[in-house]
Design an enzyme around this catalytic site. Structure first.
Site, PDB file in Angstrom:
ATOM      1  CD  GLU A   7      -3.009   1.066   2.204  1.00 55.08           C
ATOM      2  OE1 GLU A   7      -3.498   2.086   2.710  1.00 55.08           O
ATOM      3  OE2 GLU A   7      -3.452  -0.070   2.422  1.00 55.08           O
ATOM      4  CE  LYS A   8       0.668   3.397   4.499  1.00 55.45           C
ATOM      5  NZ  LYS A   8      -0.072   2.181   4.911  1.00 55.45           N
ATOM      6  CG  ASP A 103      -2.497  -0.463   5.429  1.00 56.61           C
ATOM      7  OD1 ASP A 103      -1.386  -1.008   5.328  1.00 56.61           O
ATOM      8  OD2 ASP A 103      -2.653   0.743   5.703  1.00 56.61           O
ATOM      9  CG  ASP A 105      -8.046  -0.957   6.146  1.00 50.51           C
ATOM     10  OD1 ASP A 105      -7.667  -1.102   4.964  1.00 50.51           O
ATOM     11  OD2 ASP A 105      -7.725   0.030   6.826  1.00 50.51           O
ATOM     12  CE1 TYR A 328      -3.396  -0.716   8.872  1.00 49.98           C
ATOM     13  CE2 TYR A 328      -5.285  -1.570  10.079  1.00 49.98           C
ATOM     14  CZ  TYR A 328      -4.762  -0.832   9.040  1.00 49.98           C
ATOM     15  OH  TYR A 328      -5.616  -0.207   8.174  1.00 49.98           O
ATOM     16  NE  ARG A 330      -4.418   4.757   8.585  1.00 42.97           N
ATOM     17  CZ  ARG A 330      -4.875   5.959   8.239  1.00 42.97           C
ATOM     18  NH1 ARG A 330      -6.170   6.162   8.168  1.00 42.97           N
ATOM     19  NH2 ARG A 330      -4.054   6.942   7.966  1.00 42.97           N
TER      20      ARG A 330
END
Length: 639
Positions: A7-8, A103, A105, A328, A330
């Site tokens: 994701e990043k 991530d 989610d 993580y 979030r």
């Protein structure tokens, strides 16, 4: 070649370390010794196309064009990350297997999946794609995730839920923002009136609280205290508990509003004999609090350190991505899978190494205690936020980073402390057919509360009395010496702070008006998601809808007038909270994407017809057209 799409960049670096060495750093990707490749997104590389991509006439905001509903949805590359998208597209063509390493989610799922689809991956590659779930960026945890890849198709419902959310936000936010802005212009207001499914109900909570405070009229209420003496001349007090017959003289919070009623009770009990009708003495235990999810951590940080929700989230991201000291962040979960029991020693050793303050807390911890947080049934895509087994930060932790780390560490350490124990004693006394209750609480063992001295001090001072109740038994005769009238006054609600606003958002059912929706939302995550709440609150500040005065959050004139003018369906959380419930149903395959979108479109058309008849005459007159033009270019239709 196996292609991992993170994701990043920070996640990509951590992931590549788990692959065969040596690693070769290329332009936009990292190549492992076995030929596998790790590349990365930079957040969303794609975004929903603007309305004029569907029809040139939509560049101009016109009420008659609304609602704008695409028949075939379009994504477009973000200009600032177009180069990286080109890199990923080339790698997808060269790959044999694609791994989604977004991530853990729904946002992380769709973020990578939409890139895979946009870049033209074949149906075979999409069907055979795999999923790498990383919630801890330390080497051992990442290696474990790399060795335990899942079929990406198992997470399609999560991606569909995210897709439904993104498109519904576009439909609702864009159309309602255009309509309200144009209606505002008719009344002389030249700014953008931004509307969103989450931001507007959050603003309404703040505005309505402000209205309640301004309209509040304090009223007196009354309590009766009986001063009682036993046959052994031991004195104690009992508080009158009104019976059902007194309800016409009470408010919704069961407070007696009639002074004459209270005086009548005093007159009846003065000098009268009474009888003990109940004696209860229970030893009670409170287990350690659950571990933190993002909202509960943000609330704690706001209370203890006066940090905003965004500050806390930003610090958590640093602790997770840069320092790799927490899992993580979030997360919406407060539990851990049972397999984490194997990591207790490594995690506590790391805590002791990172924080000397936490090390002292560990001195009295019993690592053999297994608290309620180890529960596989309560863990979904991600688990609670806890310290990792990494025993050293990348560089020096800032003061605020250490504060947040120690909050997370303390919550974890508390799981290895015994329960808080106290003795709860009650005496029920009947005097002239009135019930008077006496309470006494004595602390037997502080247990885990020893770790929270300042947070519980004031609360316990009020709850735990040093006055001992007499030794009596049921049937004993007592004497009421006299009754005392205690007059108090109702107090207005307090303005929201960062902590109380987050608490309201996570317990949104309290503010929902529809009884059926209220019932359905009792167990949901509230208004917005763990990942979005902080950003949306910050957005309201940036748009000039709310301001902060000290710790208090207040609406501005524009924010107040906007909410006052809007229909209740837009400003109340009912619709938005129901969306969250339905999006969750999509992720569990109990509701279809099409059924959800059809409902959104149908409701949107009704709202547009209603708002067309509303005049925003209460808004202040503004003429800053430069600001207007600048804001209209922004994606004001977000949540």
């Amino acid at each position: 070649m196996k292609l991992y799409i993170a994701e990043k960049p920070s996640l990509a670096r951590a992931l590549s370390e788990a692959l065969p060495k040596p690693l070769k750093k290329r332009d936009g990707y990292i190549e492992a010794n076995n030929g596998d490749v790790v590349t990365w997104c930079i957040g969303h590389l794609l975004e929903q196309a603007e309305p004029d991509a569907y029809d040139e006439r939509y560049k101009k905001w016109v009420i008659s064009d609304l609602p704008i509903i695409p028949t075939k949805w379009q994504l477009k590359p973000k200009a600032q990350t177009k180069k990286q998208l080109t890199v990923i597209k080339k790698l997808i063509k060269q790959s044999k297997i694609i791994v989604n390493a977004g991530d853990v989610d729904r946002e992380g799922q769709i973020l990578v999946d939409e890139v895979i689809n946009y870049c033209g991956a074949s149906k075979t590659k999409i069907a055979n794609a795999q999923r790498c779930l990383i919630s801890d960026m330390n080497f051992a945890a990442v290696k474990k995730s790399v060795n335990n890849l899942k079929p990406n198709k198992d997470y399609i419902p999560l991606a569909v839920s995210a897709l439904a959310r993104a498109r519904a936000d576009w439909l609702y936010g864009l159309n309602m923002t255009r309509l309200c802005t144009l209606q505002g212009q008719k009344s002389g207001y030249q700014g953008v009136l931004s509307i969103g499914r989450v931001q507007t109900p959050i603003l309404a909570l703040i505005v309505n609280r402000h209205i309640d405070i301004n309209n509040f009229i304090s009223k007196p209420f009354y309590e009766v205290i009986a001063n009682i003496e036993t046959s052994d001349r031991v004195k104690y007090q009992g508080k009158w508990k009104p019976s059902a017959a007194c309800e016409p003289f009470m408010d919704d919070e069961k407070r007696v509003l009639s002074k004459s009623l209270a005086l009548n009770v005093i007159e009846r009990i003065n000098g009268q004999q009474g009888k003990i009708i109940k004696v209860a003495q229970d030893k009670k235990k409170q287990q350690a609090p659950l571990l933190y999810n993002l909202s509960s951590l943000q609330i704690a940080a706001a209370k203890v350190f006066s940090m905003s929700a965004k500050q806390t989230l930003d610090i958590c991201q640093q602790l997770y991505e840069k320092h790799k000291l927490i899992t993580y962040p979030r997360s919406d979960c407060q539990y851990l899978p049972k397999e984490h029991l194997n990591d207790i020693q490594a995690v506590t050793n790391a805590i002791a190494s990172v924080s000397s303050k936490s090390q002292k807390m560990l001195a009295d911890a019993d690592l053999s205690i297994k608290s309620r947080v180890w529960n596989d049934a309560k863990v979904g895509a991600h688990h609670a936020i806890i310290p990792t087994a990494r025993n050293k930060a990348t560089g020096v932790l800032s003061a605020n980073e250490m504060k947040i780390y120690e909050l997370v560490a303390r919550q974890y350490i508390a799981q290895f402390y015994p329960p808080f124990e106290y003795l709860d004693k009650q005496i029920h006394t009947d005097i002239a057919s009135g019930l008077f209750i006496s309470k006494q609480k004595d602390i037997l063992s502080n247990g885990w509360k020893a770790l929270f001295p300042t947070a519980t001090k004031n609360k316990e001072a009020a709850e735990f009395s040093s006055v001992a109740l007499p030794q009596v038994k049921v049937g004993d005769q007592v004497q009421c010496i006299k009754g005392d009238l205690i007059e108090k006054n109702t107090t207005p609600p307090k303005p929201f702070t960062d902590a109380t606003l987050l608490g309201a958002l996570t317990g949104i059912s309290r503010f929902v008006t529809d009884l059926e929706i209220k019932k359905a939302l009792k167990e949901t995550d509230g208004l917005g998601t763990e990942a979005t709440r902080a950003g949306i609150i910050e957005l309201l500040f940036k748009r000039g809808y709310i301001v902060k005065k000290g710790k208090e959050i207040h609406p501005t004139e524009v924010g107040s007038q906007l909410i006052t003018a809007l229909p209740l369906q837009i400003s109340q959380p009912d619709m938005t909270a129901m969306w969250e419930s339905q999006l969750e149903s999509i992720s569990t395959k109990s509701m279809s994407y099409q059924a959800f979108i059809n409902g959104v479109q149908g409701n949107l058309e009704l709202l547009i017809n209603e708002v067309k008849n509303i005049s925003f005459t209460g808004l202040p007159k503004t003429t800053n057209k430069k600001v207007f033009r600048k804001k209209t270019k922004a994606r004001t239709y977000k949540k």
